[in-house]
Design a protein around this motif. Structure first.
Motif, short mmCIF file in Angstrom:
data_model
loop_
_atom_site.label_atom_id
_atom_site.label_comp_id
_atom_site.label_asym_id
_atom_site.label_seq_id
_atom_site.Cartn_x
_atom_site.Cartn_y
_atom_site.Cartn_z
N ALA A 176 40.23 59.33 -64.03
CA ALA A 176 39.59 58.45 -65.06
C ALA A 176 39.00 57.33 -64.49
N TYR A 177 38.07 56.83 -65.37
CA TYR A 177 37.33 55.53 -65.30
C TYR A 177 38.29 54.43 -65.11
N GLN A 178 38.06 53.64 -64.12
CA GLN A 178 38.74 52.50 -63.83
C GLN A 178 38.03 51.28 -64.60
N ASP A 179 38.59 50.32 -65.17
CA ASP A 179 38.43 49.37 -65.96
C ASP A 179 37.52 48.47 -65.28
N VAL A 180 36.87 47.37 -65.97
CA VAL A 180 35.79 46.25 -65.33
C VAL A 180 36.97 45.24 -64.48
N ALA A 181 38.04 44.89 -64.94
CA ALA A 181 38.87 43.95 -63.74
C ALA A 181 39.17 44.62 -62.55
N PHE A 182 39.46 45.97 -62.62
CA PHE A 182 39.92 46.59 -61.46
C PHE A 182 38.59 46.63 -60.52
N MET A 183 37.46 47.12 -61.15
CA MET A 183 36.22 47.28 -60.51
C MET A 183 35.74 46.03 -59.66
N GLU A 230 28.20 31.91 -60.39
CA GLU A 230 29.20 31.60 -61.53
C GLU A 230 29.52 32.69 -62.38
N ASN A 231 29.01 33.95 -62.15
CA ASN A 231 29.37 35.15 -63.01
C ASN A 231 29.28 36.26 -62.16
N HIS A 232 30.33 36.56 -61.88
CA HIS A 232 30.44 37.80 -60.84
C HIS A 232 30.58 39.21 -61.69
N ARG A 233 30.69 39.06 -63.00
CA ARG A 233 30.33 40.41 -63.75
C ARG A 233 29.15 41.12 -63.65
N VAL A 234 28.00 40.11 -63.32
CA VAL A 234 26.79 40.65 -63.14
C VAL A 234 26.61 40.94 -61.47
N VAL A 235 25.92 42.01 -61.08
CA VAL A 235 25.69 42.16 -59.74
C VAL A 235 24.12 42.70 -59.68
N ASN A 236 23.58 42.52 -58.37
CA ASN A 236 22.40 43.04 -58.12
C ASN A 236 22.42 44.53 -57.59
N VAL A 294 22.53 44.30 -62.98
CA VAL A 294 23.55 45.01 -63.95
C VAL A 294 24.70 44.31 -64.16
N LYS A 295 25.23 44.87 -65.38
CA LYS A 295 26.69 44.36 -65.73
C LYS A 295 27.51 45.41 -65.47
N ILE A 296 28.77 45.23 -64.72
CA ILE A 296 29.63 46.17 -64.64
C ILE A 296 30.51 46.54 -65.73
N LEU A 297 30.69 47.87 -65.96
CA LEU A 297 31.31 48.38 -67.04
C LEU A 297 32.78 49.06 -66.56
N GLY A 298 32.77 49.56 -65.38
CA GLY A 298 33.90 50.20 -64.80
C GLY A 298 33.61 50.92 -63.54
N GLY A 299 34.02 52.18 -63.34
CA GLY A 299 33.97 52.66 -62.13
C GLY A 299 34.67 54.00 -61.75
N VAL A 332 27.88 46.45 -75.12
CA VAL A 332 29.10 47.28 -74.22
C VAL A 332 29.42 46.42 -73.37
N ASN A 333 30.92 46.14 -73.18
CA ASN A 333 31.47 45.18 -72.11
C ASN A 333 32.48 46.06 -71.25
N SER A 334 32.60 47.17 -71.68
CA SER A 334 33.60 48.10 -70.67
C SER A 334 33.25 49.52 -70.93
N PHE A 335 33.52 50.37 -70.29
CA PHE A 335 33.64 51.90 -70.54
C PHE A 335 34.06 52.25 -71.90
N GLU A 336 35.16 51.72 -72.36
CA GLU A 336 35.57 52.26 -73.42
C GLU A 336 34.66 51.96 -74.86
N ASP A 337 33.71 50.91 -74.53
CA ASP A 337 32.76 50.60 -75.67
C ASP A 337 31.70 51.78 -75.44
N ILE A 338 31.42 52.39 -74.81
CA ILE A 338 30.29 53.34 -74.51
C ILE A 338 30.33 54.44 -75.51
N GLU A 339 31.41 55.27 -75.80
CA GLU A 339 31.55 56.13 -76.47
C GLU A 339 30.96 56.10 -78.10
#
Length: 315
Positions: free
Chosen positions: A227-234, A58-64, A157-162, A188-195
């Motif tokens: 550049a880093y690609q965003d969460v939706a793309f990854m 039910e949550n494809h944002r989190v992967v093994n 782990v939660k996907i943040l980009g790639g 953090v929910n995206s690579f932009e949040d990390i900075e």
């Protein structure tokens, strides 16, 4: 025909056995004979094909994530594509164990590094975004959290980009992620949040992926899109790679010498009952760990690059 029942079975069956995962390690680290197999309820299964990609359908944002290389270590460890159940092994170059040089200011691998199970970067065609074929491996993933990890660990782990590397004319995705249990994960929910919380980290890791092979005599690796690609793309890229993996274990495509035996989906030619894997594949019946061999001295030193990422050598 691929049924919904089979997909559900594939996704949920191994997840129920998470608590029963264990490791069977044989040999001495830093040698080519060393292996680690994954066990489910004491029976060998595949790190690649039997660990579900999604711990929660039910949550494809989190992967093994299958951890191959713990943070701050330098042994080039990965899954053995050609052997039954794809054990972890020490990769080689010119018949010698491979290690990664420490390129200043990074000590070997500066993050937790591994792969996404049930994904495949197919080499059978050029991929849309990179216009290059895949590298014939599962997708690579790196975790920026604080857990140092251990070889053979299965974590969420939660996907943040790639990043999309072009490694010698092959597509080589690096999925940016964070351990769901890390304190930073909630912020953090995206690579932009990390900075905001880890200033400079994204650039440091971006640079590391471009130049980490320079010290061994290779060139800088280009990053497609710069550049880093965003969460939706990854997420879309991971889903696509998951689809390529489905084709692989169903035997529908050229396997490129990959052993795709799996213990999770009955009815496929790749299926084998995990009760029989030890005998069927002549796997050692229990762990037998020997002292590690020392690594070559050259990997205890630092390497330095100039502003153009050329190796600085003392004449």
């Amino acid at each position: 025909m691929w049924s919904a029942h089979s997909l559900t079975q594939l996704a949920l069956l191994p997840t129920a056995a998470f608590a029963a995962y264990s490791l069977r390690e044989v040999g001495a680290r830093n040698t080519l004979d060393w292996r680690i197999w994954l066990e489910s309820n004491g029976k060998p299964v595949s790190f690649w094909h039997d660990v579900p990609l999604f711990p929660d359908e039910e949550n494809h944002r989190v992967v093994n994530m299958v951890v191959e290389i713990p943070r701050w270590t330098d042994a080039k460890i990965e899954l053995k594509r050609s052997e039954p159940l794809n054990p972890i092994f020490h990769d080689d170059k010119k018949k010698m164990p491979r290690f990664v040089e420490s390129v200043w200011p990074h000590k070997s691998y500066p993050f937790l590094y591994g792969s996404l199970p049930q994904t495949w970067e197919s080499p059978n065609f050029n991929h849309d975004f990179t216009n290059e074929p895949g590298d014939n491996d599962p997708m690579d993933v790196f975790d920026i959290g604080g857990d140092p990890g251990y070889v053979g660990q299965v974590k969420q782990v939660k996907i943040l980009g790639g990043l999309a590397l072009n490694d010698g004319g092959e597509t080589d995705w690096k999925v940016l992620s964070i351990d769901v249990h890390d304190p930073l994960s909630a912020f953090v929910n995206s690579f932009e949040d990390i900075e905001k919380y880890r200033p400079g980290l994204l650039k440091a890791y971006y640079d590391w992926f471009t130049y980490y092979k320079v010290a061994r005599g290779d060139g800088v690796l280009p990053i497609v899109g710069d550049a880093y690609q965003d969460v939706a793309f990854m997420q879309g890229t991971i889903e696509e790679s998951h689809g390529f993996w489905h084709e692989l274990v169903r035997g529908e495509v050229d396997s490129n010498e990959i052993n795709y035996n799996q213990t999770s989906i009955k009815g496929l030619d790749s299926y084998i009952s995990k009760r029989g894997t030890t005998a069927a594949f002549d796997i050692p019946r229990k762990s037998y760990i020997l002292p590690p061999l020392p690594k070559p001295e050259q990997y205890d030193q630092w390497y330095y690059l100039d502003k153009d990422f050329n190796l600085i050598q003392l004449e």
